[in-house]
Design a protein around this motif. Structure first.
Motif, mmCIF file in Angstrom:
data_model
loop_
_atom_site.group_PDB
_atom_site.id
_atom_site.type_symbol
_atom_site.label_atom_id
_atom_site.label_comp_id
_atom_site.label_asym_id
_atom_site.label_seq_id
_atom_site.Cartn_x
_atom_site.Cartn_y
_atom_site.Cartn_z
ATOM 1 N N VAL A 308 0.862 -1.182 0.000
ATOM 2 C CA VAL A 308 0.000 0.000 0.000
ATOM 3 C C VAL A 308 0.896 1.229 0.000
ATOM 4 C CG1 VAL A 308 -1.881 -1.182 1.222
ATOM 5 C CG2 VAL A 308 -0.132 0.053 2.540
ATOM 6 N N THR A 309 0.293 2.402 -0.070
ATOM 7 C CA THR A 309 1.064 3.640 -0.025
ATOM 8 C C THR A 309 0.833 4.377 1.285
ATOM 9 O OG1 THR A 309 -0.722 4.821 -1.144
ATOM 10 C CG2 THR A 309 1.062 3.942 -2.513
ATOM 11 N N ASP A 310 1.773 5.234 1.613
ATOM 12 C CA ASP A 310 1.683 6.038 2.828
ATOM 13 C C ASP A 310 0.594 7.098 2.677
ATOM 14 O OD1 ASP A 310 3.129 6.994 5.452
ATOM 15 O OD2 ASP A 310 2.839 8.794 4.222
ATOM 16 N N LEU A 311 -0.189 7.292 3.733
ATOM 17 C CA LEU A 311 -1.309 8.227 3.686
ATOM 18 C C LEU A 311 -0.872 9.645 3.368
ATOM 19 C CD1 LEU A 311 -4.353 8.785 4.169
ATOM 20 C CD2 LEU A 311 -3.788 9.136 6.591
ATOM 21 N N SER A 312 0.245 10.083 3.935
ATOM 22 C CA SER A 312 0.673 11.471 3.777
ATOM 23 C C SER A 312 1.499 11.706 2.522
ATOM 24 C CB SER A 312 1.476 11.908 5.010
ATOM 25 O OG SER A 312 0.709 11.798 6.186
ATOM 26 N N SER A 313 2.476 10.840 2.294
ATOM 27 C CA SER A 313 3.426 11.083 1.200
ATOM 28 C C SER A 313 3.038 10.442 -0.117
ATOM 29 C CB SER A 313 4.812 10.572 1.611
ATOM 30 O OG SER A 313 4.815 9.152 1.675
ATOM 31 N N GLY A 314 2.233 9.384 -0.061
ATOM 32 C CA GLY A 314 1.915 8.644 -1.270
ATOM 33 C C GLY A 314 3.021 7.697 -1.707
ATOM 34 N N GLU A 315 4.119 7.657 -0.946
ATOM 35 C CA GLU A 315 5.228 6.750 -1.243
ATOM 36 C C GLU A 315 4.858 5.329 -0.809
ATOM 37 O OE1 GLU A 315 8.146 7.531 -2.761
ATOM 38 O OE2 GLU A 315 7.338 9.550 -3.063
ATOM 39 N N PRO A 316 5.569 4.313 -1.330
ATOM 40 C CA PRO A 316 5.306 2.939 -0.891
ATOM 41 C C PRO A 316 5.483 2.798 0.618
ATOM 42 C CG PRO A 316 6.667 2.947 -2.860
ATOM 43 C CD PRO A 316 6.567 4.375 -2.413
ATOM 44 N N ALA A 317 4.717 1.909 1.215
ATOM 45 C CA ALA A 317 4.768 1.691 2.659
ATOM 46 C C ALA A 317 6.188 1.356 3.107
ATOM 47 C CB ALA A 317 3.819 0.564 3.046
ATOM 48 N N ALA A 318 6.600 1.925 4.233
ATOM 49 C CA ALA A 318 7.951 1.716 4.753
ATOM 50 C C ALA A 318 7.961 0.924 6.049
ATOM 51 C CB ALA A 318 8.647 3.055 4.966
ATOM 52 N N TYR A 319 6.770 0.614 6.599
ATOM 53 C CA TYR A 319 6.692 -0.059 7.889
ATOM 54 C C TYR A 319 6.116 -1.458 7.736
ATOM 55 C CZ TYR A 319 7.515 4.543 9.868
ATOM 56 O OH TYR A 319 8.063 5.761 10.190
ATOM 57 N N SER A 320 6.775 -2.408 8.376
ATOM 58 C CA SER A 320 6.291 -3.778 8.437
ATOM 59 C C SER A 320 5.680 -4.001 9.809
ATOM 60 C CB SER A 320 7.453 -4.743 8.189
ATOM 61 O OG SER A 320 8.444 -4.584 9.201
ATOM 62 N N VAL A 321 5.652 -5.230 10.268
ATOM 63 C CA VAL A 321 5.233 -5.524 11.636
ATOM 64 C C VAL A 321 6.422 -5.243 12.553
ATOM 65 C CG1 VAL A 321 4.546 -7.350 13.237
ATOM 66 C CG2 VAL A 321 3.481 -7.211 10.976
ATOM 67 N N GLY A 322 6.373 -4.144 13.275
ATOM 68 C CA GLY A 322 7.421 -3.797 14.233
ATOM 69 C C GLY A 322 8.561 -2.975 13.678
ATOM 70 N N LEU A 323 9.012 -3.270 12.468
ATOM 71 C CA LEU A 323 10.193 -2.624 11.916
ATOM 72 C C LEU A 323 9.838 -1.653 10.791
ATOM 73 C CD1 LEU A 323 12.522 -5.772 11.670
ATOM 74 C CD2 LEU A 323 12.525 -4.032 13.478
ATOM 75 N N SER A 324 10.845 -0.988 10.285
ATOM 76 C CA SER A 324 10.721 -0.198 9.064
ATOM 77 C C SER A 324 11.952 -0.481 8.216
ATOM 78 C CB SER A 324 10.607 1.294 9.368
ATOM 79 O OG SER A 324 11.782 1.767 10.003
ATOM 80 N N MET A 325 11.899 -0.131 6.953
ATOM 81 C CA MET A 325 13.006 -0.418 6.049
ATOM 82 C C MET A 325 13.388 0.829 5.265
ATOM 83 S SD MET A 325 14.264 -1.104 2.796
ATOM 84 C CE MET A 325 12.885 -1.489 1.707
ATOM 85 N N LYS A 326 14.690 1.007 5.108
ATOM 86 C CA LYS A 326 15.210 2.098 4.285
ATOM 87 C C LYS A 326 16.444 1.581 3.559
ATOM 88 C CE LYS A 326 16.046 7.081 4.543
ATOM 89 N NZ LYS A 326 14.820 7.431 3.806
ATOM 90 N N VAL A 327 16.592 1.977 2.320
ATOM 91 C CA VAL A 327 17.789 1.612 1.561
ATOM 92 C C VAL A 327 18.867 2.651 1.857
ATOM 93 C CG1 VAL A 327 18.790 1.251 -0.712
ATOM 94 C CG2 VAL A 327 16.462 0.463 -0.237
ATOM 95 N N LEU A 328 19.965 2.211 2.440
ATOM 96 C CA LEU A 328 21.082 3.079 2.794
ATOM 97 C C LEU A 328 22.364 2.473 2.235
ATOM 98 C CD1 LEU A 328 20.235 3.786 6.546
ATOM 99 C CD2 LEU A 328 19.912 5.356 4.630
ATOM 100 N N GLY A 329 23.151 3.281 1.573
ATOM 101 C CA GLY A 329 24.400 2.774 1.022
ATOM 102 C C GLY A 329 24.196 1.618 0.052
#
Length: 386
Positions: A308-329
């Protein structure tokens, strides 16, 4: 580059208060200690110059198969200026959600909590019919559509005046579910505490036990996390801790730093009230990513983003169950940040555990709209830029 003494002088010039008094103090900061393969210079630079306008202290642990690094900087408090205690306890904020999710997934593995069952089926007297379709999984991955509850005050000064107020979890749920839903369950994602407040109540419902006791029995004691605890209604951090400060309007009308180390966290509860240390959080992170906390296929819930997408930004969801994910490096980093007044915290790891990061930063605007500068620099130093 400004000297460490000049930076502390700038902080103190703005005014530092604990209650109505102004706290002077000399400049003094503990040096970082480095070893092994992580990017030492970048990590040391991220800690340099504390205290400054953004943070008064920072505690950091980098680990994993790529090597180990430990660092601390800043001061225990601005009145004495003595070095920050690297073993200090601090408020972990929303890092608590990872612990709560782990308990919920353990109960799911035991067949006591069904992720596809509705929250209302467990709490029919609390969750109204207007939210009858919200499932346990949707509570955990922030796709439930339940808005935030109302809290008194709208400024940090008003919240500070209410800092000893005790919030009841059921009252917070009633406040939230009395409102119109933000979206249909499962359609969007909106990161809020309320899903985890309800999850804490679900844990109590299916176990017949307190959330705090289940957390201790299932996670804290088995992992030997002796410095991690739920504070309940106690506004003080028990044991050694570095003071937290928040920039706000002071009693004399000026803007400066106020000591906010003493502050009740019942509004966070199962979503954000834990007190911990970098050592305990690092141990928890290693065990979690190795499958020693949540075992079997249910661990994948923590590494699965809803489509799904984020309500505010419209970006793809970044939160799972408990955690979040970001691509770094160039690689996926999973973890969770948290903020309570005076304190920012985070746990993070690559999926394979090759590099973990845990920090506690005594931020002067821990709940600001932007990520704390020191915390951001530590994340980038450990993993690289987005």
């Amino acid at each position: 580059m400004r000297t460490r003494s000049a930076l502390l002088a700038a902080v103190l010039a703005a005014g530092v208060a604990a209650g109505p008094s102004v706290l002077p103090g000399p400049a003094h900061a503990a040096p970082a200690v480095a070893s092994a393969r992580p990017p030492h210079a970048a990590l040391e630079a991220a800690l340099a110059g504390l205290p400054d306008a953004d943070a008064t202290a920072a505690l950091v642990r980098v680990g994993g198969t790529e090597g180990v690094w430990r660092g601390s900087s800043g001061v225990h408090d601005l009145r004495t200026g003595r070095p920050a205690d690297p073993a200090a306890r601090f408020r972990a904020g929303s890092v608590t959600k990872v612990f709560t999710a782990a308990v919920a997934l353990q109960l799911a593995a035991e067949g006591r909590l069904d992720l596809d069952r509705t929250a209302r089926s467990y709490l029919p007297g609390l969750i109204p019919a207007s939210y009858a379709g919200v499932t346990v999984r949707q509570l955990l991955n922030h796709t439930h559509g339940i808005p935030a509850p109302d809290f008194p005050g709208s400024t940090v000064e008003e919240w500070y005046a209410q800092r000893f107020r005790v919030h009841d979890a059921r009252d917070m749920v009633r406040s939230a579910t009395a409102k119109k839903r933000e979206f249909a369950p499962g359609e969007r994602q909106h990161y809020l505490n309320i899903g985890y407040t309800i999850t804490g109540l679900l844990i109590e419902r299916v176990t017949g036990d307190s959330y705090e006791h289940q957390l201790a029995r299932r996670v804290l004691r088995p992992l030997g996390l002796r410095d991690t605890y739920s504070p309940g209604t106690n506004p003080r951090i028990i044991g050694p801790h570095n003071h937290g400060y928040q920039r706000m309007r002071l009693d004399d009308g000026t803007t400066g730093l106020r000591d906010v180390s003493v502050w009740t966290s019942t509004d966070g509860w199962a979503a954000g009230d834990l007190v911990s240390t970098t050592k305990d959080l690092e141990r928890f992170t290693r065990a979690l990513f190795r499958g020693q906390v949540v075992r079997g296929p249910l661990l994948e819930e923590m590494f699965t983003l809803p489509e799904v997408t984020d309500l505010s930004s419209g970006e793809p969801a970044a939160y799972s169950v408990g955690l979040s994910m970001k691509v770094l490096g160039g690689r996926e980093v999973w973890g969770k940040t948290g903020g309570r007044w005076g304190y920012n915290a985070a746990i993070a790891s690559t999926r394979d555990g090759s590099r973990t990061l845990v920090y506690g930063v005594n931020s002067t605007d821990a709940k600001g709209r932007e990520m704390n500068r020191v915390a951001e620099h530590l994340m980038v130093a450990a993993y690289g830029r987005p």
